[in-house]
Design an enzyme around this catalytic site. Structure first.
Site, PDB file in Angstrom:
ATOM      1  N   GLY A   1       0.798  -1.223   0.000  1.00 58.52           N
ATOM      2  CA  GLY A   1       0.000   0.000   0.000  1.00 58.52           C
ATOM      3  C   GLY A   1       0.833   1.276   0.000  1.00 58.52           C
ATOM      4  O   GLY A   1       2.063   1.229  -0.042  1.00 58.52           O
TER       5      GLY A   1
ATOM      6  N   ASP B   1      -3.500 -12.738   4.210  1.00 59.55           N
ATOM      7  CA  ASP B   1      -4.750 -12.043   4.511  1.00 59.55           C
ATOM      8  C   ASP B   1      -4.703 -11.640   5.989  1.00 59.55           C
ATOM      9  O   ASP B   1      -4.671 -12.512   6.868  1.00 59.55           O
ATOM     10  CB  ASP B   1      -5.937 -12.988   4.234  1.00 59.55           C
ATOM     11  CG  ASP B   1      -7.279 -12.321   4.472  1.00 59.55           C
ATOM     12  OD1 ASP B   1      -7.316 -11.249   5.125  1.00 59.55           O
ATOM     13  OD2 ASP B   1      -8.295 -12.864   4.000  1.00 59.55           O
TER      14      ASP B   1
ATOM     15  N   TYR C   1     -14.796   3.884   9.027  1.00 55.51           N
ATOM     16  CA  TYR C   1     -13.333   3.909   9.166  1.00 55.51           C
ATOM     17  C   TYR C   1     -12.949   4.611  10.478  1.00 55.51           C
ATOM     18  O   TYR C   1     -12.157   4.087  11.270  1.00 55.51           O
ATOM     19  CB  TYR C   1     -12.753   4.638   7.956  1.00 55.51           C
ATOM     20  CG  TYR C   1     -11.274   4.901   7.985  1.00 55.51           C
ATOM     21  CD1 TYR C   1     -10.347   3.866   7.986  1.00 55.51           C
ATOM     22  CD2 TYR C   1     -10.787   6.221   7.959  1.00 55.51           C
ATOM     23  CE1 TYR C   1      -8.981   4.124   7.973  1.00 55.51           C
ATOM     24  CE2 TYR C   1      -9.434   6.484   7.945  1.00 55.51           C
ATOM     25  CZ  TYR C   1      -8.534   5.438   7.958  1.00 55.51           C
ATOM     26  OH  TYR C   1      -7.181   5.699   7.948  1.00 55.51           O
TER      27      TYR C   1
ATOM     28  N   ILE D   1      -1.698  11.656   3.660  1.00 58.19           N
ATOM     29  CA  ILE D   1      -0.271  11.507   3.330  1.00 58.19           C
ATOM     30  C   ILE D   1      -0.064  11.713   1.825  1.00 58.19           C
ATOM     31  O   ILE D   1      -0.733  11.069   1.011  1.00 58.19           O
ATOM     32  CB  ILE D   1       0.262  10.113   3.735  1.00 58.19           C
ATOM     33  CG1 ILE D   1      -0.066   9.798   5.205  1.00 58.19           C
ATOM     34  CG2 ILE D   1       1.759  10.014   3.462  1.00 58.19           C
ATOM     35  CD1 ILE D   1       0.584  10.682   6.230  1.00 58.19           C
TER      36      ILE D   1
END
Ligand code: AKB
Length: 320
Positions: free
Chosen positions: A12, A53, A143, A173
């Site tokens: 990511g 996972d 979230y 970011i």
């Protein structure tokens, strides 16, 4: 740091740069990268890599045992905008993955955890300017709810089971290597790409939406500084506010225009506007400054200089 490190979510936006920084400083073999996919070839090819996972306790445990892992950076998460599309999946991923690593530490299998929280823990009832470390937290996104809940569990595991877990509330970011995915602050990365490739950007937030942001190098430095700090200096086991600069889409646009005068922008706010409106404009990070001497280095202008230079070079090289 003596033992080996596992970065979960290493493909990511933040995970990939964290992995390469750790590999550069400790040696490639010391840093195991793991992700649900193997799309990030730089991460996959530069050291040990496992498909994993983060929701599966047994797979993480097997990886930790195989490589003799001491420290886990849990960077896998579903971010704010995608989380609103798939609320149950977001809750499941964000909470199950956290419990998996907290429980490994509780059992003494690993020694140390980094887990990112976010400015999303704040909500519309939080003071917007210079948001304090301790304040009203009534998040309105799944979230944000998962991050706030995670913070409470981190503190609980530290107090009850002495788990060494450390956390930062990241702002948006900005980086040029790996794209972010599914966040509300993603516009602040997309805008630089579109400025270089198209000369025009359609912004999904209003021009005056002010949000806290940070250049990637500051985010990585904050993370590594927190993880290197002596245990006695870490006074907060929930999560630390960290800040660099606060900007609106119009201010980013104007800073890019100084380099690309013909750059144009339209503002077409979508559902992400509501999320952005619920978050703070600026953050007070005094606790991080006091406890482990945190200071950001990069301003918006520094960020724009680096982003445009790097992206121009990247898109140039793909043409040849
Ligand atoms: C998001 O926009 O969802 C994230 C965050 C601020 O945590 N970048």
């Amino acid at each position: 740091m003596s033992g080996k490190i596992l970065v979960i979510g290493a493909a990511g936006q933040i995970g990939s740069e964290l992995t390469s920084t750790l590999r550069n400083s400790l040696g490639n073999e010391k840093v195991v990268a793991a992700d649900i996919n193997d799309n990030n070839k730089e991460v996959v090819n530069s050291g040990p890599f496992e498909i994993l996972d983060a929701k599966e306790f047994s797979t993480i445990k097997q990886c930790v045992d195989t490589y003799n892992i001491e420290t886990v950076y849990l960077m896998a998460a579903m971010l704010s905008a995608t989380g609103e599309k798939y609320p149950e999946k977001a809750w499941d991923l964000n909470m199950t993955s956290l419990f998996n690593v907290l429980n490994l530490a509780k059992e003494g299998v690993i020694k140390k955890i980094f887990w990112p929280s976010s400015i999303a823990v704040f909500g519309p009832t939080t003071p917007k300017e210079n948001t304090p470390q301790h304040t009203i937290c009534e998040p309105t996104t799944v979230y944000g709810i998962s991050k706030l809940t995670g913070e409470r569990w981190c503190e609980y595991y530290n107090k009850k089971y002495n788990v060494d877990v450390r956390s930062l509330r990241y702002p948006g970011i900005i980086s040029y290597k790996t794209l972010p995915g599914g966040g509300t602050t993603d516009y602040a990365v997309d805008i630089y790409h579109k400025a270089v490739t198209d000369g025009h950007y359609d912004c999904f937030l209003k021009e005056d939406t002010e949000l806290p942001m940070m250049f990637m190098e500051d985010a990585i430095n904050a993370t590594l500084q927190l993880m290197a700090a002596a245990e006695s200096t870490i006074k907060l086991r929930s999560s630390y506010n960290v800040a660099a600069f606060s900007i609106t889409p119009k201010e980013v646009y104007e800073s890019i225009k100084k380099h690309i005068p013909q750059f144009t922008i339209d503002y077409n706010p979508d559902s992400r506007q509501q999320i952005a409106d619920s978050w703070p404009c600026s953050i007070d990070d005094n606790s991080a400054q006091k406890d482990w001497q945190w200071h950001s280095k990069y301003s918006l202008e520094d960020t724009t200089d680096i982003m445009l230079a790097q992206l121009k070079a990247k898109y140039e090289s793909t043409k040849n």
